[in-house]
Design an enzyme around this catalytic site. Structure first.
Site, PDB file in Angstrom:
ATOM      1  N   SER A   9       0.847  -1.196   0.000  1.00  0.00           N
ATOM      2  CA  SER A   9       0.000   0.000   0.000  1.00  0.00           C
ATOM      3  C   SER A   9       0.878   1.238   0.000  1.00  0.00           C
ATOM      4  CB  SER A   9      -0.881   0.012   1.251  1.00  0.00           C
ATOM      5  OG  SER A   9      -1.369   1.321   1.456  1.00  0.00           O
ATOM      6  N   HIS A  33      -1.513  -1.585  -4.002  1.00  0.00           N
ATOM      7  CA  HIS A  33      -2.745  -1.189  -3.306  1.00  0.00           C
ATOM      8  C   HIS A  33      -2.798   0.337  -3.200  1.00  0.00           C
ATOM      9  CE1 HIS A  33      -6.056  -2.037  -0.443  1.00  0.00           C
ATOM     10  NE2 HIS A  33      -5.585  -1.008   0.251  1.00  0.00           N
ATOM     11  N   ASP A  35      -4.914   3.515  -1.790  1.00  0.00           N
ATOM     12  CA  ASP A  35      -5.924   3.911  -0.804  1.00  0.00           C
ATOM     13  C   ASP A  35      -6.453   5.304  -1.093  1.00  0.00           C
ATOM     14  OD1 ASP A  35      -6.007   1.727   1.169  1.00  0.00           O
ATOM     15  OD2 ASP A  35      -3.881   2.196   1.433  1.00  0.00           O
ATOM     16  N   MET A  37      -8.954   8.142   0.139  1.00  0.00           N
ATOM     17  CA  MET A  37      -9.701   8.560   1.340  1.00  0.00           C
ATOM     18  C   MET A  37     -10.282   9.947   1.119  1.00  0.00           C
ATOM     19  SD  MET A  37      -7.062   7.460   4.294  1.00  0.00           S
ATOM     20  CE  MET A  37      -6.337   5.831   4.368  1.00  0.00           C
ATOM     21  N   HIS A  66      -8.650   0.850  -3.381  1.00  0.00           N
ATOM     22  CA  HIS A  66      -9.466   0.709  -2.179  1.00  0.00           C
ATOM     23  C   HIS A  66     -10.123   2.054  -1.899  1.00  0.00           C
ATOM     24  CE1 HIS A  66      -9.365  -0.083   2.472  1.00  0.00           C
ATOM     25  NE2 HIS A  66     -10.595   0.001   2.001  1.00  0.00           N
ATOM     26  N   MET A  68     -12.142   4.419   0.156  1.00  0.00           N
ATOM     27  CA  MET A  68     -12.693   4.714   1.483  1.00  0.00           C
ATOM     28  C   MET A  68     -13.392   6.052   1.354  1.00  0.00           C
ATOM     29  SD  MET A  68      -9.459   3.396   3.677  1.00  0.00           S
ATOM     30  CE  MET A  68      -8.409   3.413   2.246  1.00  0.00           C
ATOM     31  N   MET A 139     -11.153  -5.609   6.655  1.00  0.00           N
ATOM     32  CA  MET A 139     -10.283  -4.604   7.270  1.00  0.00           C
ATOM     33  C   MET A 139      -9.861  -5.085   8.655  1.00  0.00           C
ATOM     34  SD  MET A 139      -9.796  -2.075   5.192  1.00  0.00           S
ATOM     35  CE  MET A 139      -8.847  -1.073   6.355  1.00  0.00           C
ATOM     36  N   ASP A 177      -6.388  -6.070   5.164  1.00  0.00           N
ATOM     37  CA  ASP A 177      -5.738  -4.767   5.086  1.00  0.00           C
ATOM     38  C   ASP A 177      -5.661  -4.140   6.465  1.00  0.00           C
ATOM     39  OD1 ASP A 177      -4.813  -2.296   4.308  1.00  0.00           O
ATOM     40  OD2 ASP A 177      -6.592  -1.743   3.150  1.00  0.00           O
TER      41      ASP A 177
HETATM   42  C1  DX5 Z   1      -5.809   1.932   6.022  1.00  0.00           C
HETATM   43  C2  DX5 Z   1      -5.512   1.543   4.588  1.00  0.00           C
HETATM   44  C3  DX5 Z   1      -4.395   0.591   4.466  1.00  0.00           C
HETATM   45  C4  DX5 Z   1      -3.075   1.070   5.010  1.00  0.00           C
HETATM   46  C5  DX5 Z   1      -2.492  -0.105   5.702  1.00  0.00           C
HETATM   47  O1  DX5 Z   1      -7.064   2.493   6.112  1.00  0.00           O
HETATM   48  O2  DX5 Z   1      -6.639   0.982   3.954  1.00  0.00           O
HETATM   49  O3  DX5 Z   1      -4.250   0.088   3.146  1.00  0.00           O
HETATM   50  O4  DX5 Z   1      -2.164   1.542   4.067  1.00  0.00           O
HETATM   51  O5  DX5 Z   1      -1.332   0.295   6.334  1.00  0.00           O
HETATM   52  P1  DX5 Z   1      -0.509  -0.647   7.303  1.00  0.00           P
HETATM   53  O6  DX5 Z   1      -0.125  -1.854   6.500  1.00  0.00           O
HETATM   54  O7  DX5 Z   1       0.630   0.213   7.707  1.00  0.00           O
HETATM   55  O8  DX5 Z   1      -1.439  -0.994   8.438  1.00  0.00           O
HETATM   56 ZN    ZN Z   2      -6.337  -0.091   1.992  1.00  0.00          ZN
END
Ligand code: DX5
Ligand code: ZN
Length: 224
Positions: A9, A33, A35, A37, A66, A68, A139, A177
């Protein structure tokens, strides 16, 4: 998917040297990956469309996006244009998750459903039916930030999802994740996760490629 795939990620990468960081791991894995947000569904803002489109120009990895964010349906075409290969949205964020899965698939992408650690697994039962979706993202931290600790109950949730998918004859892959490191990865793989996301464990290390190799090796050993 029965082999272990590590999906680093980029949330924990150095965004000032993003392609350098991605290139440091790209020969060790097939997935990346991403993310997204929005500051509404989660209390943080990360990257969005222009960043994904820019990385796409320089990178052939499979983009595991992903989302969010609230109202994910509004932006699906834009993520396809930006270069996403798989799109996972949070079941809590869509009024019509089945319609959204169809929309993602009709555009030629794999569709995933993510579940927040505080949401009961029953909420995703309809998506564990055979053919209902391509990926279930369990998650294992509350979404929003990298570098959090793995929530212990997550392993049991993965096993639960694995059991129902198997019973239903579904081929959906289980992704996990949050909080994945060399201590937590064996259990999630043994419980049935195959697409394993790791942010800080990879990108906060000096030798990022070695971090991916270490994670993969431990996960593979745990399912032998
Ligand atoms: C958190 C993200 C993850 C994040 C995980 O909300 O969806 O993908 O990058 O990070 P680590 O592996 O550091 O927990
Ligand atoms: Zn993620």
């Amino acid at each position: 998917m029965n082999q272990i795939e590590i999906a680093p990620s980029i949330l924990s990468a150095d965004f000032g040297y993003l392609m350098r960081d991605i290139e440091s791991i790209s020969s060790e894995c097939r997935y990346l990956h991403l993310d997204v947000m929005d500051g509404h569904y989660v209390p943080n803002i990360s990257i969005g469309l222009p960043v994904i489109a820019s990385i796409r120009k320089h990178c052939d990895l499979i983009f595991d996006t992903h989302l969010m964010m609230t109202e994910p349906e509004k932006y699906i075409e834009d993520f396809v244009k930006a270069g996403s290969d798989r799109i996972t949205f949070h079941v809590e964020c869509s009024d019509d998750p089945h319609g959204l899965i169809k929309k993602i698939r009709d555009l030629g992408l794999a569709a995933g459903v993510a579940i927040h650690p505080d949401t009961p697994i029953e909420k995703i039962y309809p998506f564990l039916e055979k053919g209902a979706c391509d990926q279930i993202l369990v998650m294992s931290v509350r979404p929003g930030f990298g570098g959090q600790s793995y929530l212990e109950g997550s392993t049991q949730r993965i096993s639960h999802v694995r059991e129902i998918l198997d019973r239903n004859g579904s081929e959906a892959v289980i992704s996990v994740d949050g909080g994945i490191n060399i201590r937590t990865i064996a259990d999630v793989a043994a419980a049935g996760a195959r697409l394993i996301v790791a942010g800080s464990t990879v990108f906060k290390k000096e030798d990022k490629a070695q971090a991916v190799r270490d994670l993969k090796k431990i996960a593979e050993e745990s399912i032998r």
